[in-house]
Design an enzyme around this catalytic site. Structure first.
Site, short mmCIF file in Angstrom:
data_model
loop_
_atom_site.label_atom_id
_atom_site.label_comp_id
_atom_site.label_asym_id
_atom_site.label_seq_id
_atom_site.Cartn_x
_atom_site.Cartn_y
_atom_site.Cartn_z
CE LYS A 15 16.77 -10.92 33.76
NZ LYS A 15 17.94 -10.45 33.03
CG ASN A 16 19.40 -9.63 36.42
OD1 ASN A 16 19.29 -10.46 35.51
ND2 ASN A 16 19.20 -8.33 36.24
NE ARG A 52 26.38 -7.35 29.66
CZ ARG A 52 27.60 -7.03 29.33
NH1 ARG A 52 28.00 -7.15 28.09
NH2 ARG A 52 28.45 -6.59 30.23
CB CYS A 88 18.68 -6.48 26.17
SG CYS A 88 17.45 -7.38 27.08
NE ARG A 140 24.01 -4.89 28.72
CZ ARG A 140 23.13 -5.77 29.20
NH1 ARG A 140 22.21 -6.25 28.42
NH2 ARG A 140 23.21 -6.17 30.44
CG ASP A 188 35.90 -3.22 28.37
OD1 ASP A 188 34.67 -3.41 28.52
OD2 ASP A 188 36.42 -2.10 28.49
CG ASP A 247 17.52 -3.78 34.94
OD1 ASP A 247 17.99 -3.35 33.88
OD2 ASP A 247 18.05 -4.69 35.61
NE ARG A 288 16.95 -12.37 27.04
CZ ARG A 288 17.89 -11.46 26.96
NH1 ARG A 288 17.81 -10.52 26.04
NH2 ARG A 288 18.90 -11.47 27.78
N1 EPU Z 1 30.58 -1.94 31.15
C1 EPU Z 1 31.70 -1.84 30.34
N2 EPU Z 1 32.55 -2.91 30.24
C2 EPU Z 1 32.32 -4.07 30.92
C3 EPU Z 1 31.19 -4.18 31.75
C4 EPU Z 1 30.34 -3.10 31.85
O1 EPU Z 1 31.91 -0.80 29.71
O2 EPU Z 1 33.14 -4.99 30.79
C5 EPU Z 1 29.66 -0.81 31.30
C6 EPU Z 1 28.29 -1.10 30.68
O3 EPU Z 1 28.26 -0.84 29.31
C7 EPU Z 1 27.40 -0.20 31.48
C8 EPU Z 1 28.04 -0.21 32.87
O4 EPU Z 1 29.39 -0.62 32.66
O5 EPU Z 1 27.44 1.11 30.99
C9 EPU Z 1 27.39 -1.11 33.88
O6 EPU Z 1 27.06 -2.36 33.32
P1 EPU Z 1 27.03 -3.70 34.19
O7 EPU Z 1 28.25 -4.48 33.87
O8 EPU Z 1 26.76 -3.38 35.61
O9 EPU Z 1 25.76 -4.46 33.57
P2 EPU Z 1 25.62 -6.02 33.46
O10 EPU Z 1 26.33 -6.65 34.57
O11 EPU Z 1 25.93 -6.45 32.08
C10 EPU Z 1 23.49 -6.29 34.93
C11 EPU Z 1 22.11 -6.85 34.76
C12 EPU Z 1 21.31 -5.93 33.85
C13 EPU Z 1 21.26 -4.54 34.49
C14 EPU Z 1 22.69 -4.03 34.74
C15 EPU Z 1 22.73 -2.72 35.48
C16 EPU Z 1 22.44 -9.23 34.98
C17 EPU Z 1 22.46 -10.57 34.36
N3 EPU Z 1 22.20 -8.18 34.18
O12 EPU Z 1 24.07 -6.22 33.64
O13 EPU Z 1 20.00 -6.47 33.76
O14 EPU Z 1 20.59 -3.64 33.65
O15 EPU Z 1 23.42 -5.00 35.53
O16 EPU Z 1 22.09 -2.81 36.70
O17 EPU Z 1 22.62 -9.10 36.18
C18 EPU Z 1 17.87 -6.80 32.84
O18 EPU Z 1 17.63 -7.62 33.74
O19 EPU Z 1 16.97 -6.36 32.06
C19 EPU Z 1 19.23 -6.32 32.64
C20 EPU Z 1 19.64 -5.77 31.50
#
Ligand code: EPU
Length: 412
Positions: A22-23, A90, A114, A119, A122, A301, A393
């Site tokens: 998915k990701n 997201r 989720c 999350r 920024d 995850d 999802r």
């Molecule tokens: N963060 C910020 N600001 C931002 C972006 C991230 O503070 O602008 C923080 C987040 O709050 C978190 C950390 O940085 O503490 C890392 O978050 P990341 O941006 O890596 O997460 P994401 O890209 O939103 C993806 C996956 C998630 C997975 C995370 C971590 C996708 C679509 N989603 O999320 O997948 O948990 O990376 O590996 O790729 C899932 O599949 O269940 C899922 C939640």
């Protein structure tokens, strides 16, 4: 609301085939916005988040064909997109970078997803600003403009998966070179970069970071999405607790090193080959101290699913989530089933119990749902998991795959 009813104690036996990730599929679908030519993706998982992304692309004016493969052509973008598509997921933020890079403007709503704590996006917005975008917020909408994005040196305040993907896509059509000094190294990010290279992007992974040399135009491409490592890990835990003997095929064990390492340390019996893992069930596990980290560390995850296994481990385990410190609501639900779990900020302490009891529990996010279903498979009696839509999802045919292995699960 949909619920799943699971009769505990059935032995899992047989083979399960892993779907596309998915990701990886989500950013790869968003990458269609970077070109006027057709993108053909194989092994796209049929899950709700993918559907949401496809609807989003359709509303943006894309030609979308979903058959055996997914074919998308985004000759232009047009139209207002429904707010709920952004709220539903997201990963909708992933359309911003490519739109802005190709069309000079992009608009999104604050994305949802989720309920796993704060999350923000920024990092995505600041990096796009550094590349010359003008970003303003108007009635909950984020509007970005840039005549032509320019390459920049980006260091995210912390490593971000979708942030790296968004900027990598935007930079592919920017003027000059972008360097992301601390890119996410997740296999899904690498897979996206392989697709972008096929489309003609100038991307290279170097010691000092991810280099992207912008080009004027990208072309169409054909690509197969990598297997879903989290789905494979989820079946690994299910098999370890409720097998029997379960073969997980069509996966990539090399993407699961940290998970397999932890499973091995806990005493899970398994073997693996190039694209399969075979796990034997048992109940005699050793406690673990897990800390989630960016890839190649233990994935956030997978912590919810692993926590179910640790409920049966001989001793006290700890799980610390460094990525999403509030992602512990499954712990509260598992407690209703008799688990001995204490939850502290950023951390859970899990002590051994002899059994879990079936009861009514509430799925609160995607991976929490998976953990509750696994708990239901090994609990005594009947478990009812409410709000099971979270699971849809991100897992393709999860219940059917479990039923094929011998689980007794009804949905209503
Ligand atoms: N963060 C910020 N600001 C931002 C972006 C991230 O503070 O602008 C923080 C987040 O709050 C978190 C950390 O940085 O503490 C890392 O978050 P990341 O941006 O890596 O997460 P994401 O890209 O939103 C993806 C996956 C998630 C997975 C995370 C971590 C996708 C679509 N989603 O999320 O997948 O948990 O990376 O590996 O790729 C899932 O599949 O269940 C899922 C939640």
């Amino acid at each position: 609301m949909k619920r799943a009813i699971i009769e505990g104690g059935r032995l899992l036996q047989g083979e399960v085939r892993i779907s596309g990730a998915k990701n990886a599929a989500l950013p790869e679908l968003a990458a269609s916005l970077l070109t006027a030519h057709e993108l053909v993706l194989h092994r796209v998982p049929r899950v709700k988040d993918v559907e949401t992304m496809l609807e989003l692309l359709l509303e943006l004016g894309g030609e979308v064909h979903v058959g055996e493969d997914v074919r998308i052509k985004m000759e232009r973008v047009q139209g207002e997109t429904r707010e709920e598509l952004f709220r539903a997921m997201r990963a909708s933020v992933l359309v911003l970078g490519p739109q802005l890079a190709r069309f000079g403007r992009g608009e999104i709503l604050w994305p949802g997803g989720c309920s796993i704590g704060e999350r923000p996006i920024d990092f995505h917005l600041r990096a796009l600003e550094k590349m010359g975008a003008e970003i303003r917020e108007e009635n909950g909408r984020i509007k970005a403009r840039a005549r032509k994005l320019k390459g920049a040196k980006i260091r995210f305040p912390r490593i971000t998966v979708t942030g790296t993907e968004n900027i990598m896509m935007a930079a592919s059509l920017a003027r000059g070179e972008t360097l992301i000094e601390n890119p996410a190294l997740e296999p899904e990010v690498k897979d996206l970069s392989r697709l972008l290279v096929k489309m003609g992007a100038g991307i290279s992974w170097e010691r000092d970071g991810l280099h992207i040399e912008g080009v004027d135009e990208l072309k169409g491409a054909e690509h197969t999405v990598i297997p879903d490592r989290i789905e494979a890990g989820t079946f690994l835990v299910a098999g370890a607790l409720a097998g029997g003997d379960v073969k997980i095929s069509g996966c990539n064990p090399a993407h699961l090193k940290a998970v397999l390492g932890a499973a091995g340390e806990a005493g899970v019996e398994f073997e693996s080959g190039e694209d399969w893992i075979r796990v034997k069930g048992g109940r005699d596990f050793l406690p673990l101290h897990i800390e989630t980290r960016e890839y190649p560390g233990f994935p956030t995850d997978m912590q919810a699913q692993m926590m179910v296994l640790l409920c049966f481990a001989r001793g006290t385990s700890t799980v610390r989530d460094n990525i999403f410190p509030h992602r512990f609501r499954h712990g509260e639900e598992l407690r209703k089933m008799g688990a001995n779990i204490e939850i502290y900020p950023g951390k859970a302490i899990i002590k051994r119990v002899r059994k879990l009891r079936g009861t009514k529990v509430l799925a609160t996010d995607l991976r929490a749902s998976a953990s509750l279903v696994i708990a239901g498979l090994v609990a005594q009696g009947r478990t009812v998991v409410e709000d099971i839509f979270h699971l849809k999802r991100g897992y393709e045919d999860f219940f059917q795959k479990l039923r094929n292995l011998g689980a007794e699960i009804k949905e209503e």
